[in-house]
Motif scaffolding. Structure first.
Motif, mmCIF file in Angstrom:
data_model
loop_
_atom_site.group_PDB
_atom_site.id
_atom_site.type_symbol
_atom_site.label_atom_id
_atom_site.label_comp_id
_atom_site.label_asym_id
_atom_site.label_seq_id
_atom_site.Cartn_x
_atom_site.Cartn_y
_atom_site.Cartn_z
ATOM 1 N N LEU A 80 0.801 -1.275 0.176
ATOM 2 C CA LEU A 80 -0.016 -0.068 0.091
ATOM 3 C C LEU A 80 0.935 1.127 -0.126
ATOM 4 O O LEU A 80 0.275 2.425 -0.475
ATOM 5 N N GLY A 81 1.944 1.284 0.555
ATOM 6 C CA GLY A 81 2.968 2.474 0.462
ATOM 7 C C GLY A 81 4.201 2.041 1.228
ATOM 8 O O GLY A 81 4.561 1.075 1.552
ATOM 9 N N VAL A 82 5.036 3.030 1.357
ATOM 10 C CA VAL A 82 6.411 3.023 1.927
ATOM 11 C C VAL A 82 6.112 4.164 3.185
ATOM 12 O O VAL A 82 5.981 5.346 3.042
ATOM 13 N N VAL A 83 6.621 3.744 4.490
ATOM 14 C CA VAL A 83 6.477 4.702 5.542
ATOM 15 C C VAL A 83 7.796 4.612 6.486
ATOM 16 O O VAL A 83 8.768 3.903 5.980
ATOM 17 N N GLY A 84 7.971 5.562 7.074
ATOM 18 C CA GLY A 84 9.106 5.421 8.113
ATOM 19 C C GLY A 84 9.098 4.649 9.099
ATOM 20 O O GLY A 84 8.035 3.940 9.470
ATOM 21 N N SER A 85 10.443 4.233 9.815
ATOM 22 C CA SER A 85 10.603 3.399 10.957
ATOM 23 C C SER A 85 9.731 3.658 12.277
ATOM 24 O O SER A 85 9.174 2.900 12.833
ATOM 25 N N ARG A 86 9.067 5.047 12.185
ATOM 26 C CA ARG A 86 8.424 5.540 13.366
ATOM 27 C C ARG A 86 6.932 5.279 13.303
ATOM 28 O O ARG A 86 6.131 5.404 14.022
ATOM 29 N N TYR A 87 6.546 4.827 11.984
ATOM 30 C CA TYR A 87 5.140 4.708 11.340
ATOM 31 C C TYR A 87 4.390 3.700 12.312
ATOM 32 O O TYR A 87 5.147 2.699 12.449
ATOM 33 N N GLN A 88 3.301 4.043 12.898
ATOM 34 C CA GLN A 88 2.306 3.051 13.582
ATOM 35 C C GLN A 88 1.172 2.765 12.837
ATOM 36 O O GLN A 88 0.429 3.478 12.511
ATOM 37 N N VAL A 89 1.131 1.541 12.393
ATOM 38 C CA VAL A 89 -0.235 0.995 11.806
ATOM 39 C C VAL A 89 -1.365 0.982 12.686
ATOM 40 O O VAL A 89 -1.323 0.610 13.704
ATOM 41 N N HIS A 151 -3.157 4.131 4.938
ATOM 42 C CA HIS A 151 -2.041 3.061 5.170
ATOM 43 C C HIS A 151 -0.622 3.233 4.374
ATOM 44 O O HIS A 151 0.289 2.253 4.476
ATOM 45 N N ASP A 152 -0.735 4.185 3.696
ATOM 46 C CA ASP A 152 0.526 4.693 2.722
ATOM 47 C C ASP A 152 1.357 5.777 2.926
ATOM 48 O O ASP A 152 2.147 6.101 2.494
ATOM 49 N N GLY A 153 1.013 6.251 4.390
ATOM 50 C CA GLY A 153 2.220 7.265 4.865
ATOM 51 C C GLY A 153 1.722 8.643 4.419
ATOM 52 O O GLY A 153 2.373 9.580 4.560
ATOM 53 N N SER A 154 0.361 8.780 3.825
ATOM 54 C CA SER A 154 0.280 10.029 3.035
ATOM 55 C C SER A 154 -0.243 11.173 3.830
ATOM 56 O O SER A 154 -0.553 12.299 3.783
ATOM 57 N N GLY A 155 -0.478 10.817 5.228
ATOM 58 C CA GLY A 155 -1.195 11.875 5.950
ATOM 59 C C GLY A 155 -1.586 11.339 7.289
ATOM 60 O O GLY A 155 -1.716 10.159 7.564
ATOM 61 N N ALA A 156 -1.935 12.221 8.543
ATOM 62 C CA ALA A 156 -2.422 11.760 9.825
ATOM 63 C C ALA A 156 -3.958 11.202 9.449
ATOM 64 O O ALA A 156 -4.539 11.760 8.623
ATOM 65 N N TYR A 184 -6.271 16.000 14.508
ATOM 66 C CA TYR A 184 -5.498 15.158 13.764
ATOM 67 C C TYR A 184 -4.595 14.334 14.766
ATOM 68 O O TYR A 184 -4.159 14.553 16.068
ATOM 69 N N ILE A 185 -4.541 12.958 14.120
ATOM 70 C CA ILE A 185 -3.671 12.066 14.955
ATOM 71 C C ILE A 185 -2.470 11.339 14.041
ATOM 72 O O ILE A 185 -2.874 10.754 13.118
ATOM 73 N N ARG A 186 -1.323 11.609 14.427
ATOM 74 C CA ARG A 186 -0.204 11.201 13.585
ATOM 75 C C ARG A 186 -0.235 9.635 13.904
ATOM 76 O O ARG A 186 -0.194 9.073 14.844
#
Length: 238
Positions: A80-89, A151-156, A184-186
């Motif tokens: 679905l996308g590429v995200v950073g290491s801190r990204y929480q699903v 789920h692709d890191g495009s926004g909060a 907003y929730i990151r």
């Protein structure tokens, strides 16, 4: 532009609507509002997303990329996308917890929900039981709460008030453009816990209701004279 609704295995659009059909005539139409557990399945949101390591090969040597991960929809193995290491699903079913306490208290009901694209973006709309009274009850403006997550890191994760009933990609864009008092929730640590803070959502609703009611009534008191109409036609022709 198409509705861009995701399709389930049976070919049906991953979308439900209560009573009223959407313009695209897709998805499941319900006679009454569903529970959050039912809504997840009816909207085709009952899939999980994971973060998976990304690797590459250089001169035959496999190298890992520790700073980024791929988000993968596990039921169909779709990236679905590429995200950073801190990204929480935040799973789709967890997104509904934002509304659960409100629905339980009878303050809102699920109206629509669905997934877009390959499932990288979802939306949930809850209809509030009250209307704005505009122009001495001549016009009634419905009000909704909506939540959208990606789920692709495009926004909060975004939750806000809107008069737009979201049924597709187009109407989601309209709601995002007309939203007010957004919350907003990151996608980072404690994102799921923050979704459960429903009392904050109720505070947003109360403020927005008052502000929007005043705005619509102020607009209703303004009359348009012939010169205004003429000016509007001239401006729209350029």
């Amino acid at each position: 532009m198409s509705a861009n609704l995701n399709l389930k295995d049976n070919g049906e659009a991953a979308f439900f609507s209560v009573k009223e059909k959407a313009w695209h005539n897709q998805g499941c139409i319900l006679d009454s509002p569903p529970t959050s557990e039912e809504a997840v399945k009816l909207a085709g949101l009952d899939y999980d997303v994971i973060k998976s390591p990304i690797v590459t090969a250089v001169s035959g040597e496999v190298l890992s990329i520790p700073t980024h991960f791929a988000t993968i929809r596990t039921d169909i193995n779709q990236v679905l996308g590429v995200v950073g290491s801190r990204y929480q699903v935040v799973q789709n079913k967890e997104a509904f917890t934002f509304f659960d306490s409100i629905v339980g208290e009878g303050q809102a009901i699920f109206e629509t929900a669905g997934a877009l694209g390959n499932g990288e973006r979802i939306f949930i709309t809850a209809k509030l039981p009250e209307y704005f009274e505009v122009g001495g009850k001549k016009d009634l403006i419905e009000q909704y709460l909506f939540l959208t997550s990606s789920h692709d890191g495009s926004g909060a994760i975004t939750c806000a008030f809107t008069p737009v009933r979201i049924v597709c990609q187009n109407t989601l864009g309209m709601a995002m453009n007309s939203k007010s008092n957004a919350f907003y929730i990151r996608h980072t640590t404690n994102a799921t816990e923050k979704l459960k803070q429903a009392h904050e959502l109720m505070g947003i609703v109360d403020i927005t209701k008052k502000e929007m009611n005043e705005l619509f009534n102020a607009m209703a008191k303004k009359s348009i004279v012939d010169e205004d109409r003429k000016s509007t036609r001239l401006n729209s022709s350029h």
